[in-house]
Design a protein around this motif. Structure first.
Motif, PDB file in Angstrom:
ATOM      1  N   GLY A   6       0.860  -1.158   0.058  1.00  0.00           N
ATOM      2  CA  GLY A   6      -0.071   0.002  -0.160  1.00  0.00           C
ATOM      3  C   GLY A   6       0.729   1.247   0.062  1.00  0.00           C
ATOM      4  O   GLY A   6       2.063   1.135  -0.057  1.00  0.00           O
ATOM      5  N   SER A   7       0.077   2.345   0.419  1.00  0.00           N
ATOM      6  CA  SER A   7       0.908   3.799   0.210  1.00  0.00           C
ATOM      7  C   SER A   7       0.359   4.310   1.431  1.00  0.00           C
ATOM      8  O   SER A   7      -0.753   4.063   1.903  1.00  0.00           O
ATOM      9  CB  SER A   7       0.672   4.329  -1.160  1.00  0.00           C
ATOM     10  OG  SER A   7      -0.830   4.605  -1.200  1.00  0.00           O
ATOM     11  N   LEU A   8       0.978   5.541   1.754  1.00  0.00           N
ATOM     12  CA  LEU A   8       0.744   6.465   2.777  1.00  0.00           C
ATOM     13  C   LEU A   8       0.538   7.738   2.324  1.00  0.00           C
ATOM     14  O   LEU A   8       1.259   8.212   1.461  1.00  0.00           O
ATOM     15  CB  LEU A   8       1.694   6.173   4.019  1.00  0.00           C
ATOM     16  CG  LEU A   8       2.188   4.980   4.498  1.00  0.00           C
ATOM     17  CD1 LEU A   8       3.259   4.750   5.546  1.00  0.00           C
ATOM     18  CD2 LEU A   8       0.796   4.040   4.966  1.00  0.00           C
ATOM     19  N   ASP A   9      -0.205   8.552   3.242  1.00  0.00           N
ATOM     20  CA  ASP A   9      -0.649   9.799   2.798  1.00  0.00           C
ATOM     21  C   ASP A   9      -1.005  10.588   3.833  1.00  0.00           C
ATOM     22  O   ASP A   9      -2.062  10.241   4.469  1.00  0.00           O
ATOM     23  CB  ASP A   9      -1.604   9.717   1.622  1.00  0.00           C
ATOM     24  CG  ASP A   9      -1.993  11.038   0.864  1.00  0.00           C
ATOM     25  OD1 ASP A   9      -1.400  12.227   1.560  1.00  0.00           O
ATOM     26  OD2 ASP A   9      -2.731  11.168  -0.161  1.00  0.00           O
ATOM     27  N   TYR A  10      -0.337  11.747   4.338  1.00  0.00           N
ATOM     28  CA  TYR A  10      -0.897  12.553   5.508  1.00  0.00           C
ATOM     29  C   TYR A  10      -2.049  13.181   5.056  1.00  0.00           C
ATOM     30  O   TYR A  10      -2.951  13.603   6.171  1.00  0.00           O
ATOM     31  CB  TYR A  10       0.183  13.690   5.595  1.00  0.00           C
ATOM     32  CG  TYR A  10       1.628  13.108   6.336  1.00  0.00           C
ATOM     33  CD1 TYR A  10       1.494  12.923   7.523  1.00  0.00           C
ATOM     34  CD2 TYR A  10       2.631  13.232   5.906  1.00  0.00           C
ATOM     35  CE1 TYR A  10       2.393  12.107   8.381  1.00  0.00           C
ATOM     36  CE2 TYR A  10       3.886  12.692   6.528  1.00  0.00           C
ATOM     37  CZ  TYR A  10       3.781  12.192   7.745  1.00  0.00           C
ATOM     38  OH  TYR A  10       4.668  11.820   8.419  1.00  0.00           O
ATOM     39  N   ALA A  11      -2.661  13.465   3.868  1.00  0.00           N
ATOM     40  CA  ALA A  11      -3.776  14.198   3.472  1.00  0.00           C
ATOM     41  C   ALA A  11      -5.079  13.111   3.577  1.00  0.00           C
ATOM     42  O   ALA A  11      -6.235  13.381   3.219  1.00  0.00           O
ATOM     43  CB  ALA A  11      -3.820  14.784   2.253  1.00  0.00           C
ATOM     44  N   SER A  12      -4.675  11.885   3.649  1.00  0.00           N
ATOM     45  CA  SER A  12      -5.822  10.895   3.713  1.00  0.00           C
ATOM     46  C   SER A  12      -6.168  10.094   5.135  1.00  0.00           C
ATOM     47  O   SER A  12      -5.401   9.872   5.893  1.00  0.00           O
ATOM     48  CB  SER A  12      -5.465   9.649   2.878  1.00  0.00           C
ATOM     49  OG  SER A  12      -6.421   8.499   2.884  1.00  0.00           O
ATOM     50  N   THR A  13      -7.564   9.781   4.979  1.00  0.00           N
ATOM     51  CA  THR A  13      -7.879   9.222   6.341  1.00  0.00           C
ATOM     52  C   THR A  13      -8.352   7.663   6.077  1.00  0.00           C
ATOM     53  O   THR A  13      -8.902   7.073   6.875  1.00  0.00           O
ATOM     54  CB  THR A  13      -9.173   9.882   7.111  1.00  0.00           C
ATOM     55  OG1 THR A  13     -10.306   9.967   6.356  1.00  0.00           O
ATOM     56  CG2 THR A  13      -8.704  11.343   7.780  1.00  0.00           C
ATOM     57  N   ASP A  14      -8.132   7.145   4.962  1.00  0.00           N
ATOM     58  CA  ASP A  14      -8.483   6.090   4.450  1.00  0.00           C
ATOM     59  C   ASP A  14      -7.651   4.828   5.194  1.00  0.00           C
ATOM     60  O   ASP A  14      -6.909   5.151   5.566  1.00  0.00           O
ATOM     61  CB  ASP A  14      -8.085   5.967   2.996  1.00  0.00           C
ATOM     62  CG  ASP A  14      -8.933   6.667   2.152  1.00  0.00           C
ATOM     63  OD1 ASP A  14     -10.107   7.076   2.512  1.00  0.00           O
ATOM     64  OD2 ASP A  14      -8.732   6.815   0.933  1.00  0.00           O
ATOM     65  N   MET A  15      -8.052   3.742   5.321  1.00  0.00           N
ATOM     66  CA  MET A  15      -7.266   2.468   5.660  1.00  0.00           C
ATOM     67  C   MET A  15      -6.280   2.129   4.630  1.00  0.00           C
ATOM     68  O   MET A  15      -6.443   2.162   3.635  1.00  0.00           O
ATOM     69  CB  MET A  15      -8.366   1.259   5.955  1.00  0.00           C
ATOM     70  CG  MET A  15      -9.490   1.601   6.942  1.00  0.00           C
ATOM     71  SD  MET A  15     -10.284  -0.048   7.379  1.00  0.00           S
ATOM     72  CE  MET A  15     -11.526   0.382   6.147  1.00  0.00           C
TER      73      MET A  15
END
Length: 179
Positions: free
Chosen positions: A152-161
């Motif tokens: 997966g990927s990580l993103d400070y602007a996202s609250t997705d799992m």
């Protein structure tokens, strides 16, 4: 048959949201999506007196894609990484501690299929004879192993799992129609 389907309120189609995938060691609730098995048939062409004729060839079973969510507990990333290790892969830092041994880092098919418990089953659930939650279709994958994993990927602007993408390779599948 089509008239019977619309006339009988007890009959219903298979639903895309009613299924279970059995992967050894991975809880069913973390599995978000799965593609059903599929196959392709190759073709062989034969030319004869200015005409082209085609014949069916070899059957190839296509990969199955699985999307999982990655909860903190149970840690799906760790489970999949451990399945890689159970497949026969060993991290290269061992080279610093021990002399090189043949086949040190190469997974084997036997170990890779054993890491998944040797069996992967996809079951679709439905209502049969007014009894809900019955298995209406079952696919069994033979000699399945993990072809690839994307953590997966990580993103400070996202609250997705965080989602993990995984591809399974297998030799062939068997469809068992129920009931």
């Amino acid at each position: 048959m089509a008239e019977k389907f619309w006339a009988d309120a007890r009959l219903e189609p298979k639903r895309a949201h009613r299924w279970l995938l059995n992967l050894d060691g991975i809880d069913a609730f973390v599995i978000k999506t799965v593609t059903k098995p599929s196959f392709s048939v190759s073709e062989t062409a034969h030319s004869f007196f200015g005409h082209q004729f085609y014949y069916p060839g070899q059957v190839t079973w296509n990969t199955v894609a699985v999307t999982l969510v990655d909860p903190i507990d149970p840690d799906t990333s760790l489970m999949l990484y451990n399945k890689l290790r159970l497949s026969g892969y060993d991290i290269p830092d061992r080279l610093l501690r021990e002399p090189l041994r043949p086949g040190l880092f190469t997974p084997s098919k036997a170990e890779a299929t054993d890491a998944l418990g040797g069996k992967v089953k996809l079951r679709q659930i439905g209502t049969v004879d007014d009894v809900p939650n019955q298995v209406v279709e079952e696919w069994q994958l033979f000699n399945p192993w993990i072809l690839d994993v994307n953590f997966g990927s990580l993103d400070y602007a996202s609250t997705d799992m965080v989602e993990i993408s995984m591809t399974l390779r297998y030799d062939f599948a068997q469809l068992i129609a129920k009931p």
